[in-house]
Write a protein that holds these residues in place. Sequence first.
Motif, PDB file in Angstrom:
ATOM      1  N   ASP A  17       0.784  -1.239   0.000  1.00 54.14           N
ATOM      2  CA  ASP A  17       0.000   0.000   0.000  1.00 54.14           C
ATOM      3  C   ASP A  17       0.812   1.283   0.000  1.00 54.14           C
ATOM      4  OD1 ASP A  17      -2.224  -1.591   0.102  1.00 54.14           O
ATOM      5  OD2 ASP A  17      -2.506  -1.400   2.261  1.00 54.14           O
ATOM      6  N   MET A  18       2.043   1.238   0.483  1.00 55.12           N
ATOM      7  CA  MET A  18       2.751   2.484   0.716  1.00 55.12           C
ATOM      8  C   MET A  18       3.038   3.249  -0.577  1.00 55.12           C
ATOM      9  SD  MET A  18       5.944   2.989   3.291  1.00 55.12           S
ATOM     10  CE  MET A  18       6.758   4.565   3.483  1.00 55.12           C
ATOM     11  N   TYR A  19       3.187   2.539  -1.689  1.00 55.36           N
ATOM     12  CA  TYR A  19       3.509   3.231  -2.930  1.00 55.36           C
ATOM     13  C   TYR A  19       2.279   3.561  -3.770  1.00 55.36           C
ATOM     14  CZ  TYR A  19       3.094  -0.558  -6.453  1.00 55.36           C
ATOM     15  OH  TYR A  19       2.640  -1.522  -7.321  1.00 55.36           O
ATOM     16  N   LEU A  20       1.072   3.267  -3.268  1.00 55.64           N
ATOM     17  CA  LEU A  20      -0.139   3.499  -4.055  1.00 55.64           C
ATOM     18  C   LEU A  20      -0.311   4.960  -4.498  1.00 55.64           C
ATOM     19  CD1 LEU A  20      -2.804   1.225  -2.304  1.00 55.64           C
ATOM     20  CD2 LEU A  20      -1.501   0.786  -4.390  1.00 55.64           C
ATOM     21  N   PRO A  21      -0.090   5.960  -3.608  1.00 56.40           N
ATOM     22  CA  PRO A  21      -0.250   7.340  -4.082  1.00 56.40           C
ATOM     23  C   PRO A  21       0.720   7.707  -5.197  1.00 56.40           C
ATOM     24  CG  PRO A  21      -0.210   7.258  -1.677  1.00 56.40           C
ATOM     25  CD  PRO A  21       0.214   5.912  -2.170  1.00 56.40           C
ATOM     26  N   ALA A  22       1.798   6.954  -5.324  1.00 56.69           N
ATOM     27  CA  ALA A  22       2.822   7.269  -6.328  1.00 56.69           C
ATOM     28  C   ALA A  22       2.580   6.585  -7.668  1.00 56.69           C
ATOM     29  CB  ALA A  22       4.208   6.869  -5.804  1.00 56.69           C
ATOM     30  N   LEU A  23       1.567   5.725  -7.777  1.00 58.05           N
ATOM     31  CA  LEU A  23       1.364   4.968  -9.012  1.00 58.05           C
ATOM     32  C   LEU A  23       1.254   5.869 -10.250  1.00 58.05           C
ATOM     33  CD1 LEU A  23      -0.991   2.020  -7.973  1.00 58.05           C
ATOM     34  CD2 LEU A  23       1.409   1.916  -8.628  1.00 58.05           C
ATOM     35  N   PRO A  24       0.422   6.913 -10.222  1.00 61.26           N
ATOM     36  CA  PRO A  24       0.374   7.776 -11.421  1.00 61.26           C
ATOM     37  C   PRO A  24       1.728   8.423 -11.741  1.00 61.26           C
ATOM     38  CG  PRO A  24      -1.547   8.157 -10.028  1.00 61.26           C
ATOM     39  CD  PRO A  24      -0.610   7.308  -9.242  1.00 61.26           C
ATOM     40  N   ARG A  25       2.481   8.837 -10.693  1.00 65.85           N
ATOM     41  CA  ARG A  25       3.778   9.472 -10.921  1.00 65.85           C
ATOM     42  C   ARG A  25       4.794   8.471 -11.467  1.00 65.85           C
ATOM     43  NH1 ARG A  25       6.548  13.096  -6.236  1.00 65.85           N
ATOM     44  NH2 ARG A  25       4.452  14.045  -6.370  1.00 65.85           N
ATOM     45  N   ILE A  26       4.775   7.243 -10.951  1.00 58.50           N
ATOM     46  CA  ILE A  26       5.696   6.213 -11.451  1.00 58.50           C
ATOM     47  C   ILE A  26       5.392   5.902 -12.907  1.00 58.50           C
ATOM     48  CG2 ILE A  26       6.496   3.840 -11.180  1.00 58.50           C
ATOM     49  CD1 ILE A  26       5.797   4.048  -8.207  1.00 58.50           C
ATOM     50  N   GLY A 134      -4.645  -3.614  10.519  1.00 56.81           N
ATOM     51  CA  GLY A 134      -5.416  -2.542   9.891  1.00 56.81           C
ATOM     52  C   GLY A 134      -4.728  -1.196   9.929  1.00 56.81           C
ATOM     53  N   VAL A 135      -3.800  -1.014  10.863  1.00 52.36           N
ATOM     54  CA  VAL A 135      -3.069   0.252  10.919  1.00 52.36           C
ATOM     55  C   VAL A 135      -2.226   0.440   9.655  1.00 52.36           C
ATOM     56  CG1 VAL A 135      -1.299   1.538  12.190  1.00 52.36           C
ATOM     57  CG2 VAL A 135      -3.054   0.263  13.431  1.00 52.36           C
ATOM     58  N   ALA A 136      -1.776  -0.673   9.072  1.00 55.64           N
ATOM     59  CA  ALA A 136      -0.905  -0.584   7.897  1.00 55.64           C
ATOM     60  C   ALA A 136      -1.580   0.090   6.708  1.00 55.64           C
ATOM     61  CB  ALA A 136      -0.395  -1.978   7.521  1.00 55.64           C
ATOM     62  N   PRO A 137      -2.794  -0.366   6.282  1.00 57.22           N
ATOM     63  CA  PRO A 137      -3.417   0.332   5.166  1.00 57.22           C
ATOM     64  C   PRO A 137      -3.834   1.761   5.490  1.00 57.22           C
ATOM     65  CG  PRO A 137      -4.637  -1.677   5.715  1.00 57.22           C
ATOM     66  CD  PRO A 137      -3.478  -1.587   6.649  1.00 57.22           C
ATOM     67  N   VAL A 138      -4.071   2.051   6.780  1.00 58.28           N
ATOM     68  CA  VAL A 138      -4.405   3.421   7.150  1.00 58.28           C
ATOM     69  C   VAL A 138      -3.191   4.330   7.011  1.00 58.28           C
ATOM     70  CG1 VAL A 138      -5.111   4.927   9.045  1.00 58.28           C
ATOM     71  CG2 VAL A 138      -6.286   2.758   8.678  1.00 58.28           C
ATOM     72  N   LEU A 139      -2.054   3.844   7.536  1.00 59.49           N
ATOM     73  CA  LEU A 139      -0.859   4.681   7.563  1.00 59.49           C
ATOM     74  C   LEU A 139      -0.075   4.650   6.252  1.00 59.49           C
ATOM     75  CD1 LEU A 139       0.599   4.000  11.134  1.00 59.49           C
ATOM     76  CD2 LEU A 139      -0.728   5.962  10.354  1.00 59.49           C
ATOM     77  N   ALA A 140      -0.062   3.501   5.584  1.00 58.86           N
ATOM     78  CA  ALA A 140       0.848   3.330   4.447  1.00 58.86           C
ATOM     79  C   ALA A 140       0.663   4.371   3.347  1.00 58.86           C
ATOM     80  CB  ALA A 140       0.716   1.915   3.884  1.00 58.86           C
TER      81      ALA A 140
END
Length: 400
Positions: A17-26, A134-140
Amino acid sequence: MILVLGALIALGPLTIDMYLPALPRIAEELDVTSSVIQLTLTGTLAGLALGQLIVGPLSDSLGRRRPLIAGVVLHMVASLLCMFAPSITALGIARGLQGMGAAAAAVVAVAVVGDLFTGSTAAAVLSRLMLVLGVAPVLAPSLGAVVLLEASWRWIFGALVLMAAGLLLIAAFALPETLPAAHRRPLQIRGIASTYGQLLRDARFIALVLVGALAMAGLFAYIAGAAFVLQEHYGLNQQVFAVVFGAGAVALIAATQFNVVLLNRFTPQRIVVCALAVATLAGLVFVAVTLTRFGGVVGFLVPAWTVLASMGFVMPNAPALALSRHPEAAGTAAALLGSAQFGLGAVIAPVVGLLGNDERALALVMTVSASLALILMLVVRPQPQPVVASPAVEAVPERA
């Protein structure tokens, strides 16, 4: 122990999940389409699936700690390769290796639960683990978005290196060995094949594995498509997307914790059936909303979050029921569970892209996953295997 196991099991979701916001940029930097960049997610899930099939038997033969430590080291090396990947091909391969490393943590965490607990108690413990998990998908995604504010997407993988290093210390110093040498299986190809054959011949065990996998498939469909739907179709920026994505994870977490309360009154089987019925109905509403585009982003999120919350009741109970059928091979059983979950997730992620990578594709895949799981539970009616006391359970006082 729950905090330690939660830290272990969270490595996989953090990696995903941590790189999901970066998918369009990648995708823009590597000059590929959104469907192609989603294959890096598929590579991660495939690595998680394959890695668990390997680590499971190893953990039943060598104990839980040694395969775990080797897997975390592999994850750190793969994260460095991701950080310096020059092309989409290199990134995809490195992500697959990353998934294989994270698989060790996932298998060992679930196997330890199988070593120590059975039945409803195991379901309750897994529900508590879901709180930590569940903290992981919230924070990632939020952590990824913070990194993107200050640096390149490549530094997201640098942060994963540091997280894995911390997990390595936890594994080395805070996790006791829960599988005594007397209860380990010989590390032989024939023995491993025999154990897998025993599990695969148990139709009810396989049914529970598939139910858990279909529940995770709905979650992975949301993970694969949400970044593009919410950012490109509904215009959310990276920071708002991270908050909205985290809210869905909160719905999932709340369901897993309320599941502990429900287990005091209802059997895990009944909870799973009712949750899947709710998920199927919500999914049908989801499909209708996306076809008519009613309600905008709110109309999209409400049924999506309802399906996610329903899956929060399925994900701890189905694995607990499956593990209760074969406590004598908890590591291998956990490997099949995890492999099916992430393997089906690896298939589902590109399906969302092939169907259009929009809200309708996402709604359709989540609804079909929930309805198939419900049909399977109603037709097969899987029950846990009655267990008086397994050797692993009897060994708990000694380890304590």
